[in-house]
Structure formats: C-alpha cells, structure tokens
Design a protein around this motif. Structure first.
Motif, PDB file in Angstrom:
ATOM      1  N   LYS A 276      75.618  -7.470  27.642  1.00  0.00           N
ATOM      2  CA  LYS A 276      76.365  -6.710  26.646  1.00  0.00           C
ATOM      3  C   LYS A 276      77.811  -7.161  26.536  1.00  0.00           C
ATOM      4  CE  LYS A 276      74.156  -2.276  25.804  1.00  0.00           C
ATOM      5  NZ  LYS A 276      74.359  -0.813  25.787  1.00  0.00           N
TER       6      LYS A 276
ATOM      7  N   TYR B  18      76.254  -3.504  20.637  1.00  0.00           N
ATOM      8  CA  TYR B  18      76.856  -2.192  20.413  1.00  0.00           C
ATOM      9  C   TYR B  18      76.690  -1.716  18.970  1.00  0.00           C
ATOM     10  CZ  TYR B  18      79.001  -2.952  24.966  1.00  0.00           C
ATOM     11  OH  TYR B  18      79.192  -3.176  26.295  1.00  0.00           O
TER      12      TYR B  18
ATOM     13  N   LYS C  38      72.109   3.076  21.996  1.00  0.00           N
ATOM     14  CA  LYS C  38      71.982   2.657  23.397  1.00  0.00           C
ATOM     15  C   LYS C  38      70.551   2.793  23.917  1.00  0.00           C
ATOM     16  CE  LYS C  38      73.129   7.184  25.329  1.00  0.00           C
ATOM     17  NZ  LYS C  38      74.019   7.933  26.260  1.00  0.00           N
TER      18      LYS C  38
END
Length: 409
Positions: A67, A74, A78
C-alpha cells in the motif's frame, strides 16, 4: 434459514470504473499474497521453523510493503483487499487439508469480483430503497429489481459478461406446508432433464447444443482478432454474452424443476451419481455437462431444507434401469440405445426412464436386488436376502445359506 440472492445492477460509466478498480485491487492483493505463500512454502523445504503467514500477517505485510508503494489501493474500500487475503488463506487451508488443489493466480477480466462491508449484523448500513442501493465508497447504484431486505451489512459485487451483479445474504422463515405430500423418485438423464415416478417429464433445454454453431462462429472471430486490440475485446464480450445466456437458461430449467420437487413432495429420491466419472466419457461429456446434474443436486439440498422435505440419495450401484417396475424381474444390462424397457418375464413395456424412476421411488436401505438370470451362485457365495421385500413382491425374502450345488437364479 440463511439464503442468498443475486440481483443485477445498473451502474453508470463512473460506477463501472469504480467497480473495475475495486476488482483490480482485489485481484492484485490475491495474486501478491499467493506468490508470497508459495515462496514461504519453498523456504520451508529447508527450514521448517518458518511459519506460513495467516490472513492477519498477510494484511500487515500488505499495508507495510504494497500500500505504501501503490497509492491506488486507497481509491477503494479497505474491505476489498482484506477479504481477498482471507479468501486466499481459506483456499490454502483447503489445499493443506487435501480437499482442493493449490490456488491459481487470477487473471484480469475473468471472474472479476470484490467484497464490501459496512456496519454490523445488528446495525447494517448498506441500505436500499427498492430501486437503488448505497454501496460504501461508491454511492447509490440502480437495481434491476428490488431486494428482499432493506438493509444488509455485507455484499459481493461480481461481473458476468458485461453485466454487474450484487449478492447478499438474508434470513428467511421456512414456509408452512399444509397437508400430506407424496414421495417421488426422479431419474436424471440426457434425453429428458428429469422423469418423475408420477409420470411428469421435464424436458432438457440442451442449450449448449442448440447454440454450438453460434459459439463456434464467435470463437473463430476471437481467434482472428489481434491480442490487446479493441476489436478483440468486443468479440470476447459477445462470446461471454452467449456463454452467460446458456448458463442462465440451464439454471432457469433446473430452478423450476427443483422448486416443483421440493415444494410438492415430502420425500425426493435421486441417484447418487458420480458426475466427475461420467465426464471422462468424451462421447457423452458435453451432453452430460449441459444437463447440470451436480447443480440439480446442489439446489435440491437447500430447497428440501427450505420446504421441510427430505432428500434421499439412492445407492450408485442400484440397477434402476435393469429391474422391471411391474414384476421385479432383473433382466440383462440395457445399452443406452434401448429407450424402451421390455420385461422378458411378464412382458411389461414402459419407457426406460419412467421405469427407472419408479424403481428409484421404491428403493430403501437394504432392498433386495434380484440377480441376473445368467449369473450363478456358487457354494462360496455370501448369504443373500433381507427382511424387507421388494415392493412388487408379496412375501419377504428370508436370509438363507446357499447349497453346495451350483444353483441358477
């Protein structure tokens, strides 16, 4: 009782882009974790102290290593990569238990799907107003038809051909069944999808066979297009639509059949068929696969529970097609080309599948099976017979030892 429902979505172009991004994130996380687990298994060959990472360990490494380098992670919810890691770890657990093979890497454009979650079971936050559903990080998306519940806490978005679907789970009460319902035996076949012992016949749509020429034409068009071109993508989409249509017609026929059986009968008896072994016969593999025999059994298992019915699996070795449903005589083996059963003893003539379904209906555990006339019983044979008779016999068959002399049955 917990059921699931799958409904088509009507997203706009912006929402389709968001769906594709989420599917890409889920696929990337799945493939990254799969490669990591395989590397760990290679290291364990020399050092057994190395631990296979769990879903939590995989997620921690994903946040620290992946990430931080890929900001597009993003842009999605999530829960998308988290669920992908859980699914991969579940797949490896099945492999370690020798239930399934090693999980394969996912490919772009094939089986695109992702998971979303919001709220809890007590306070679900994925709400819908009958025409739209509000998905986390995406917003309101139109529904092709209303959902049975107004709110849920999780869902799965998937793509088939060029259409997107949403699948949710919800609790449902078992419907009340009034009155006594009969028992039915069902013979599954290729010529007819199913023949019931009460005489009702369900036709086999044979969709794949009817659309085979169209499929061959589209497959030829795909092979002629340049890989990576827009024309190839359009041709692949057309081919996927035909495959989806074939699957939908097959599922529709099976759903109507299984609902009729489970709703109107208290006991349903079907043969415990080993479909995987049948598919090894390459002359009949296409026709057998087009019937959807395993899907038929899978749907019956949960629909009988829903309608408070009972599903009984008849022994695989029970010769339902070789026994006369009128007198119980066991004739010689019948090849598939013989579609009419003619009893050599009583002269009873009946359709092969209907005769088999009647024999399946009267089957019970430990039923007496008459031997073939050509077979002999030697002095070393086992004692035969059971306490209960075949339904067409008037007297019970008692267990008795065979004499020393060879006896023709």
């Amino acid at each position: 009782m917990l059921l699931s429902i799958k409904v088509e979505l009507k997203p706009n172009n912006k929402q389709v882009t968001a769906f594709r991004k989420a599917s890409g994130v889920a696929r990337h996380a799945y493939n990254w974790a799969n490669a990591l687990v395989k590397d760990v298994l290679v290291q364990r060959e020399t050092d057994k102290t190395i631990k296979v990472p769990s879903a939590i360990d995989l997620h921690k490494r994903l946040v620290a290593e992946v990430k931080s380098e890929n900001a597009w992670y993003y842009e999605t919810n999530k829960n998308v990569p988290q669920q992908a890691l859980k699914e991969l770890r579940t797949a490896w657990d099945r492999c370690f238990k020798k239930i399934a093979k090693q999980p394969k890497f996912k490919k772009k454009g094939q089986c695109d799907s992702f998971y979303l979650e919001s709220g809890s079971k007590a306070a679900p936050k994925i709400k819908n107003d009958g025409k739209r559903i509000k998905l986390p990080s995406i917003g309101w998306v139109r529904l092709a038809e209303p959902l049975p519940v107004t709110a849920t806490h999780n869902c799965v978005i998937s793509r088939t051909a060029d259409k997107w679907f949403i699948a949710i789970k919800y609790e449902v009460e078992k419907p009340s069944i009034e009155g006594q319902r009969p028992t039915v035996g069902v013979d599954i076949g290729i010529k007819e999808l199913a023949v019931c012992s009460n005489g009702k016949v369900f036709k086999n749509p044979k969709t794949y066979r009817r659309m085979s020429k169209r499929l061959k034409h589209l497959q030829r068009q795909v092979s002629k297009k340049v890989k990576g071109s827009n024309n190839r993508k359009k041709a692949v989409t057309k081919l996927a639509k035909i495959h989806a249509r074939i699957a939908n017609i097959r599922k529709d026929a099976i759903h109507k059949l299984t609902t009729y059986l489970a709703k109107n009968h208290s006991i349903i008896k079907i043969e415990d068929l080993h479909v995987k072994a049948f598919l090894k016969n390459h002359r009949l593999a296409g026709a057998i696969a087009d019937c959807g025999m395993y899907e038929f059994r899978r749907q019956l298992e949960y629909k009988t529970e829903k309608f408070s019915s009972q599903l009984i699996l008849v022994d695989t070795m029970f010769p339902s097609s070789q026994i006369c449903s009128n007198c119980g005589n066991h004739r010689h083996k019948m090849p598939l080309k013989n579609r009419v059963y003619i009893c050599p003893d009583c002269g009873h003539i009946e359709d092969r599948d209907l005769n088999a379904s009647k024999n399946i209906e009267r089957w019970f555990e430990g039923i007496f099976i008459p031997t073939l006339p050509s077979q002999t019983v030697s002095s070393t044979g086992m004692a035969c017979g059971v306490d209960k008779p075949f339904s067409c016999q008037t007297k019970a068959t008692l267990k008795q030892e065979v004499n020393a002399k060879t006896t023709y049955v």
